[in-house]
Design a protein around this motif. Structure first.
Motif, PDB file in Angstrom:
ATOM      1  N   LEU A   1       0.949  -1.322  -0.064  1.00  0.00           N
ATOM      2  CA  LEU A   1       0.014  -0.079  -0.018  1.00  0.00           C
ATOM      3  C   LEU A   1       0.942   1.207   0.012  1.00  0.00           C
ATOM      4  CD1 LEU A   1      -2.678  -1.022   2.657  1.00  0.00           C
ATOM      5  CD2 LEU A   1      -3.292  -0.417   0.102  1.00  0.00           C
ATOM      6  N   GLU A   2       1.861   1.149   0.630  1.00  0.00           N
ATOM      7  CA  GLU A   2       2.837   2.403   0.928  1.00  0.00           C
ATOM      8  C   GLU A   2       3.600   2.478  -0.470  1.00  0.00           C
ATOM      9  OE1 GLU A   2       6.764   3.733   3.294  1.00  0.00           O
ATOM     10  OE2 GLU A   2       5.773   2.060   3.844  1.00  0.00           O
ATOM     11  N   MET A   3       3.971   1.254  -0.891  1.00  0.00           N
ATOM     12  CA  MET A   3       4.493   1.563  -2.316  1.00  0.00           C
ATOM     13  C   MET A   3       3.484   2.027  -3.648  1.00  0.00           C
ATOM     14  SD  MET A   3       6.665  -1.954  -2.649  1.00  0.00           S
ATOM     15  CE  MET A   3       6.749  -2.256  -4.405  1.00  0.00           C
ATOM     16  N   GLU A   4       2.188   1.572  -3.258  1.00  0.00           N
ATOM     17  CA  GLU A   4       1.053   2.112  -4.397  1.00  0.00           C
ATOM     18  C   GLU A   4       0.966   3.787  -4.243  1.00  0.00           C
ATOM     19  OE1 GLU A   4      -3.581   1.036  -4.894  1.00  0.00           O
ATOM     20  OE2 GLU A   4      -2.745   1.171  -3.268  1.00  0.00           O
ATOM     21  N   GLN A   5       1.019   4.028  -2.777  1.00  0.00           N
ATOM     22  CA  GLN A   5       0.529   5.521  -2.791  1.00  0.00           C
ATOM     23  C   GLN A   5       1.864   6.308  -3.168  1.00  0.00           C
ATOM     24  OE1 GLN A   5      -1.764   6.567  -1.308  1.00  0.00           O
ATOM     25  NE2 GLN A   5      -1.227   9.080  -1.428  1.00  0.00           N
ATOM     26  N   GLN A   6       3.351   5.748  -3.013  1.00  0.00           N
ATOM     27  CA  GLN A   6       4.566   6.415  -3.843  1.00  0.00           C
ATOM     28  C   GLN A   6       4.348   6.525  -5.143  1.00  0.00           C
ATOM     29  OE1 GLN A   6       7.866   4.176  -2.256  1.00  0.00           O
ATOM     30  NE2 GLN A   6       7.658   5.135   0.032  1.00  0.00           N
ATOM     31  N   GLN A   7       3.913   5.382  -5.686  1.00  0.00           N
ATOM     32  CA  GLN A   7       3.730   5.403  -7.199  1.00  0.00           C
ATOM     33  C   GLN A   7       2.721   6.345  -7.560  1.00  0.00           C
ATOM     34  OE1 GLN A   7       5.841   3.563  -8.878  1.00  0.00           O
ATOM     35  NE2 GLN A   7       5.249   4.125 -10.695  1.00  0.00           N
ATOM     36  N   LYS A   8       1.661   6.304  -6.905  1.00  0.00           N
ATOM     37  CA  LYS A   8       0.567   7.431  -7.226  1.00  0.00           C
ATOM     38  C   LYS A   8       1.138   8.703  -7.111  1.00  0.00           C
ATOM     39  CE  LYS A   8      -3.394   4.858  -5.965  1.00  0.00           C
ATOM     40  NZ  LYS A   8      -4.752   4.539  -5.163  1.00  0.00           N
TER      41      LYS A   8
ATOM     42  N   GLN B   1       2.882  13.597  -9.762  1.00  0.00           N
ATOM     43  CA  GLN B   1       4.168  14.711  -9.934  1.00  0.00           C
ATOM     44  C   GLN B   1       4.532  14.886 -11.408  1.00  0.00           C
ATOM     45  OE1 GLN B   1       7.417  13.698  -7.663  1.00  0.00           O
ATOM     46  NE2 GLN B   1       8.450  15.658  -7.915  1.00  0.00           N
ATOM     47  N   ILE B   2       4.771  13.587 -12.106  1.00  0.00           N
ATOM     48  CA  ILE B   2       4.810  13.730 -13.361  1.00  0.00           C
ATOM     49  C   ILE B   2       3.954  14.454 -14.258  1.00  0.00           C
ATOM     50  CG2 ILE B   2       5.443  12.202 -15.702  1.00  0.00           C
ATOM     51  CD1 ILE B   2       7.745  12.332 -13.655  1.00  0.00           C
ATOM     52  N   ARG B   3       2.781  13.990 -14.103  1.00  0.00           N
ATOM     53  CA  ARG B   3       1.634  14.771 -14.803  1.00  0.00           C
ATOM     54  C   ARG B   3       1.650  16.295 -14.393  1.00  0.00           C
ATOM     55  NH1 ARG B   3      -3.174  10.311 -13.684  1.00  0.00           N
ATOM     56  NH2 ARG B   3      -2.674   8.981 -15.396  1.00  0.00           N
ATOM     57  N   LYS B   4       1.563  16.812 -13.373  1.00  0.00           N
ATOM     58  CA  LYS B   4       1.867  17.988 -13.044  1.00  0.00           C
ATOM     59  C   LYS B   4       3.047  18.690 -13.708  1.00  0.00           C
ATOM     60  CE  LYS B   4      -0.372  18.090  -8.477  1.00  0.00           C
ATOM     61  NZ  LYS B   4      -0.145  18.187  -6.934  1.00  0.00           N
TER      62      LYS B   4
ATOM     63  N   SER C   1       4.574  17.653 -16.503  1.00  0.00           N
ATOM     64  CA  SER C   1       4.187  17.512 -18.004  1.00  0.00           C
ATOM     65  C   SER C   1       3.291  19.030 -18.097  1.00  0.00           C
ATOM     66  CB  SER C   1       3.590  16.471 -18.373  1.00  0.00           C
ATOM     67  OG  SER C   1       3.168  16.335 -19.572  1.00  0.00           O
ATOM     68  N   VAL C   2       2.285  19.130 -17.527  1.00  0.00           N
ATOM     69  CA  VAL C   2       1.359  20.092 -17.808  1.00  0.00           C
ATOM     70  C   VAL C   2       2.080  21.447 -17.607  1.00  0.00           C
ATOM     71  CG1 VAL C   2      -0.507  21.373 -16.958  1.00  0.00           C
ATOM     72  CG2 VAL C   2      -0.888  18.855 -16.979  1.00  0.00           C
ATOM     73  N   SER C   3       2.889  21.675 -16.566  1.00  0.00           N
ATOM     74  CA  SER C   3       3.665  22.938 -16.455  1.00  0.00           C
ATOM     75  C   SER C   3       4.584  23.056 -17.624  1.00  0.00           C
ATOM     76  CB  SER C   3       4.393  22.821 -15.397  1.00  0.00           C
ATOM     77  OG  SER C   3       5.349  23.845 -15.170  1.00  0.00           O
ATOM     78  N   LEU C   4       5.195  22.066 -17.925  1.00  0.00           N
ATOM     79  CA  LEU C   4       6.317  22.002 -19.266  1.00  0.00           C
ATOM     80  C   LEU C   4       5.591  22.669 -20.625  1.00  0.00           C
ATOM     81  CD1 LEU C   4       8.988  21.942 -20.134  1.00  0.00           C
ATOM     82  CD2 LEU C   4       8.456  19.560 -20.784  1.00  0.00           C
ATOM     83  N   GLN C   5       4.396  21.917 -20.776  1.00  0.00           N
ATOM     84  CA  GLN C   5       3.645  22.141 -21.860  1.00  0.00           C
ATOM     85  C   GLN C   5       3.071  23.825 -21.838  1.00  0.00           C
ATOM     86  OE1 GLN C   5       0.201  19.571 -22.397  1.00  0.00           O
ATOM     87  NE2 GLN C   5       1.252  17.671 -21.887  1.00  0.00           N
ATOM     88  N   SER C   6       2.774  24.015 -20.672  1.00  0.00           N
ATOM     89  CA  SER C   6       2.386  25.530 -20.558  1.00  0.00           C
ATOM     90  C   SER C   6       3.720  26.508 -20.695  1.00  0.00           C
ATOM     91  CB  SER C   6       1.911  26.103 -19.265  1.00  0.00           C
ATOM     92  OG  SER C   6       1.368  27.262 -18.922  1.00  0.00           O
TER      93      SER C   6
END
Length: 254
Positions: A154-161, A166-169, A171-176
């Motif tokens: 569960l801890e690994m799942e939370q870290q992966q999420k 973070q990667i998605r954020k 990516s959005v920031s870089l696109q902007s």
């Protein structure tokens, strides 16, 4: 065997087709089918007044209490509970004795007669209660281990999420940022384009202005020459010699 099938068939006749349990306060519809009063009432609250089995519709909610089914259902319910109580006491299939020991060698429950038989000679036995405690401890150990493993996963799942978020954020920031930078570049290029065009037009005007003035002079000179040519042509066409000489003398004076 036939008696068993008859019992099952009788039980099916005493089961409500909506809740799939023995009738409770059974009622009969005009079509002859029976249901628990609460079951058919709740069913009719959700849809039109019709039989859930044959789909016959009724203009009114006429429910007739079925006294016979009340008694039969109650008896069947008691028989079922008594049967479950009997089944809860495990007995040896071979000797019909109560199972009291656990054979560790064969990993199965046995009775006292089984213990003394040749089939279980030299086997290790434990009282059922003691075997339950031992194997419960093993199951508890496995349970605790899996619980700890689950916590880790569960801890690994939370870290992966969190990493995915973070990667998605990022990516959005870089696109902007990319969009903003290209907008600036387009603006700079547009301004340069307009400045180059303006400078080109100014240079064009600077070069063409004297050339156009010179052209005007050339055209004026050409018109003057053409006018003189026309006069000379008319003079050449003059057939009267006296008049020709007079015009020539006048032209010389001019």
């Amino acid at each position: 065997m036939a008696s068993r099938e008859q019992e099952e068939s009788l039980s099916e006749d005493l089961i409500c087709s909506i809740c799939l349990d023995f009738f409770t306060d059974p009622v009969s519809l005009e079509c002859g089918h029976n249901f628990c009063r609460s079951c058919i009432t709740q069913c009719w609250e959700k849809e039109i007044n019709s039989c859930p089995e044959c789909r016959q519709e009724f203009p009114e909610k006429n429910l007739r209490a079925n006294r016979i089914l009340v008694n039969l259902s109650e008896k069947a319910r008691k028989l079922k509970l008594n049967g479950k109580e009997k089944e809860s006491k495990l007995h040896c299939e071979e000797h019909q004795e109560e199972l009291k020991l656990f054979c560790e060698t064969d990993k199965k429950l046995i009775c006292l007669i089984c213990r003394d038989s040749r089939k279980h000679k030299s086997h290790n036995f434990l009282p059922m209660v003691e075997a339950v405690e031992i194997y419960k401890d093993g199951v508890k150990s496995s349970f605790d281990s899996l619980t700890e493993k689950k916590s880790t996963v569960l801890e690994m799942e939370q870290q992966q999420k969190q990493k995915i978020s973070q990667i998605r954020k990022q990516s959005v920031s870089l696109q902007s940022h990319i969009t903003s930078e290209f907008t600036k570049m387009h603006q700079i290029l547009t301004e340069k384009e307009q400045r180059f065009i303006r400078d080109l037009r100014e240079e064009e005007e600077k070069i063409l202005k004297p050339m156009e003035e010179n052209l005007c002079e050339i055209q004026e000179n050409l018109n003057s020459i053409q006018e003189k040519l026309s006069k000379l042509e008319n003079q050449l066409e003059q057939k009267d010699g006296v008049r020709f000489l007079k015009e020539e003398a006048s032209r010389k004076r001019r």
